[in-house]
Motif scaffolding. Structure first.
Motif, short mmCIF file in Angstrom:
data_model
loop_
_atom_site.label_atom_id
_atom_site.label_comp_id
_atom_site.label_asym_id
_atom_site.label_seq_id
_atom_site.Cartn_x
_atom_site.Cartn_y
_atom_site.Cartn_z
N GLU A 139 0.90 -1.07 0.05
CA GLU A 139 -0.08 -0.20 0.23
C GLU A 139 1.02 1.18 0.07
N ASP A 140 2.03 1.15 0.49
CA ASP A 140 2.80 2.40 0.43
C ASP A 140 3.76 2.62 -0.70
N LEU A 141 3.55 1.75 -1.83
CA LEU A 141 4.66 2.08 -3.08
C LEU A 141 4.34 3.29 -3.83
N GLY A 142 3.05 3.69 -4.09
CA GLY A 142 2.50 4.64 -4.72
C GLY A 142 2.83 6.09 -3.83
N PRO A 143 2.54 6.07 -2.59
CA PRO A 143 2.92 7.14 -1.59
C PRO A 143 4.42 7.52 -1.56
N ALA A 144 4.95 6.46 -1.50
CA ALA A 144 6.87 6.33 -1.38
C ALA A 144 7.07 7.27 -2.79
N LEU A 145 6.60 6.76 -3.90
CA LEU A 145 7.06 7.41 -5.29
C LEU A 145 6.69 8.97 -5.22
N ALA A 146 5.34 9.14 -4.61
CA ALA A 146 5.04 10.74 -4.54
C ALA A 146 6.15 11.51 -3.56
N ALA A 147 6.39 10.80 -2.60
CA ALA A 147 7.31 11.56 -1.65
C ALA A 147 8.80 11.88 -2.27
N ALA A 148 9.05 11.00 -3.26
CA ALA A 148 10.20 10.99 -4.03
C ALA A 148 10.66 12.36 -4.54
N ARG A 149 11.92 12.92 -4.89
CA ARG A 149 12.31 14.18 -5.35
C ARG A 149 13.17 13.67 -6.70
N PHE A 150 13.32 14.37 -8.04
CA PHE A 150 13.89 13.98 -8.92
C PHE A 150 14.64 15.65 -9.30
N THR A 151 15.65 15.47 -9.80
CA THR A 151 16.14 16.90 -10.27
C THR A 151 15.12 17.77 -11.19
N PRO A 152 15.01 19.00 -10.37
CA PRO A 152 13.99 19.80 -11.13
C PRO A 152 14.50 20.47 -12.33
N GLY A 153 13.52 21.15 -13.20
CA GLY A 153 13.98 22.01 -14.23
C GLY A 153 13.80 21.40 -15.44
N GLU A 154 13.15 20.07 -15.61
CA GLU A 154 12.80 19.41 -16.98
C GLU A 154 11.68 18.70 -16.76
N THR A 155 10.67 18.73 -17.59
CA THR A 155 9.33 17.93 -17.53
C THR A 155 9.68 16.65 -18.44
N LEU A 156 9.21 15.45 -17.62
CA LEU A 156 9.44 14.19 -18.07
C LEU A 156 8.10 13.46 -18.31
N ALA A 157 7.99 12.64 -19.19
CA ALA A 157 6.60 12.00 -19.46
C ALA A 157 6.98 10.50 -19.72
#
Length: 357
Positions: free
Chosen positions: A91-109
């Motif tokens: 149950e925490d897999l999605g929330p853990a991803l939402a709490a993560a941070r990636f390098t800002p400045g570029e949008t990725l899809a």
């Protein structure tokens, strides 16, 4: 063959079948595969740390994959499990991803991350992972075998007669900085004198929140316990995650007019409930839903038009709207559009959904 020998073979008891060892409870931890956005590999600024669970026997061998996108601030959004399926302690897999941070400045899809479950016997489990589990025991209480792994060698703190708290001091958590979307914790080790006073107070493990570590040591040193010298005692303290705000929600009008849905009050207001795994990490969200209303007031044909930061908020919003009823009317309504906001309330109040707008 003699008659006596023949009788022995005819009446001898069959051999008992070999019984496999019964399944044992183990720590279930999640391994994170390399993350890709299209053909490009991306790395979060800090490792994604889903909460561990407990499992009887072997772990589910099937992988769990989430798709998402990364916005210009480095946040993971539009999180969806693909395909959807249940797995223990996932149950925490999605929330853990939402709490993560990636390098800002570029949008990725077109991003995706895959998790694999691993079952580890308590005797081989990382004591720090077991400590972290006791702060968020999503699969039930850690058994004694797990605590035996956590306690330092030579500890007699879990042997009877047990020391009991006479005076318990606590940190002032409101003065300790928190982390958005992630609980901070500190495990303090100490010994007890014959009079029950903590000595040799030290930080054993935690999330490297220095102010919390210092406040936890101070609190343990100020506490008092029943008489009896002890060594190798442990006491945890944790600071709840600070709210991770949702991205800006669109106005309902941006999804089109609703000419067949005149404004009307709720005869039975929606039951406002927060999706529990996201509440645990204080992650906020929103969803825009459309629905119809029968002449007798029942809500139906509920669909999600948009939700962020994950599809889980849309699924919860549908339940919120379905729980409501409008007053009876001659014709009912169709094509209604409303927005459900999920907000974390101030300190020491439970999180909940806000009123349907």
């Amino acid at each position: 063959m003699t008659a006596a020998l023949a009788l022995f073979f005819a009446t001898a008891a069959p051999l008992a079948p070999v019984m496999a060892d019964p399944p044992r409870q183990q720590l279930l931890r999640w391994q994170v595969d390399p993350i890709r956005c299209g053909a490009r590999r991306v790395t979060p600024l800090a490792p994604i740390r889903p909460l561990s669970g407990l499992v009887w026997g072997k772990a589910d061998p099937q992988a769990i994959t989430f798709t998402f996108r990364i916005d210009a601030t480095g946040r993971a959004l539009s999180i969806a499990q693909t395909p959807k399926r249940y797995a223990p302690s996932s149950e925490d897999l999605g929330p853990a991803l939402a709490a993560a941070r990636f390098t800002p400045g570029e949008t990725l899809a077109d991003c995706a991350v895959t998790y694999h479950a691993e079952a580890v016997p308590f005797a081989r489990a990382d004591p720090v992972e077991l400590m972290a589990y006791t702060l968020d025991p999503i699969s039930g209480r850690l058994p004694r075998e797990g605590w035996d792994r956590i306690m330092p060698p030579g500890s007699d703190c879990l042997r009877p007669p047990y020391s009991k708290p006479l005076l318990t001091a606590f940190p002032d958590y409101d003065r300790i900085p928190g982390t958005p979307g992630e609980r901070s914790w500190s495990m303090t080790g100490y010994d007890l004198t014959a009079k029950g006073r903590p000595v040799n107070v030290r930080t054993v493990a935690g999330t490297a929140n220095a102010p919390l570590d210092a406040a936890a040591r101070k609190a343990v040193a100020a506490s008092r316990f029943t008489a009896g010298a002890r060594t190798g005692c442990l006491l945890p303290h944790s600071r709840a995650a600070t709210p991770l705000p949702a991205p800006v929600a669109p106005e309902e009008a941006s999804f089109g007019a609703k000419p067949n849905c005149p404004a009307a009050p709720w005869a039975q207001p929606p039951r406002l409930t927060y999706p529990r795994p996201w509440n645990r990490r204080s992650i906020e969200g929103w969803a825009v839903v459309t629905y119809d209303v029968a002449p007798w007031g029942e809500v139906g044909n509920v669909r999600v038009l948009a939700s962020e930061p994950a599809e889980a908020f849309g699924e919860q919003a549908m339940q919120v709207v379905r729980s409501a009823r409008r007053a009876p009317s001659p014709t009912g309504a169709s094509g209604c559009i409303d927005r459900v906001m999920f907000k974390i309330r101030p300190t020491n109040e439970p999180a909940d959904a806000e009123a349907v707008e």
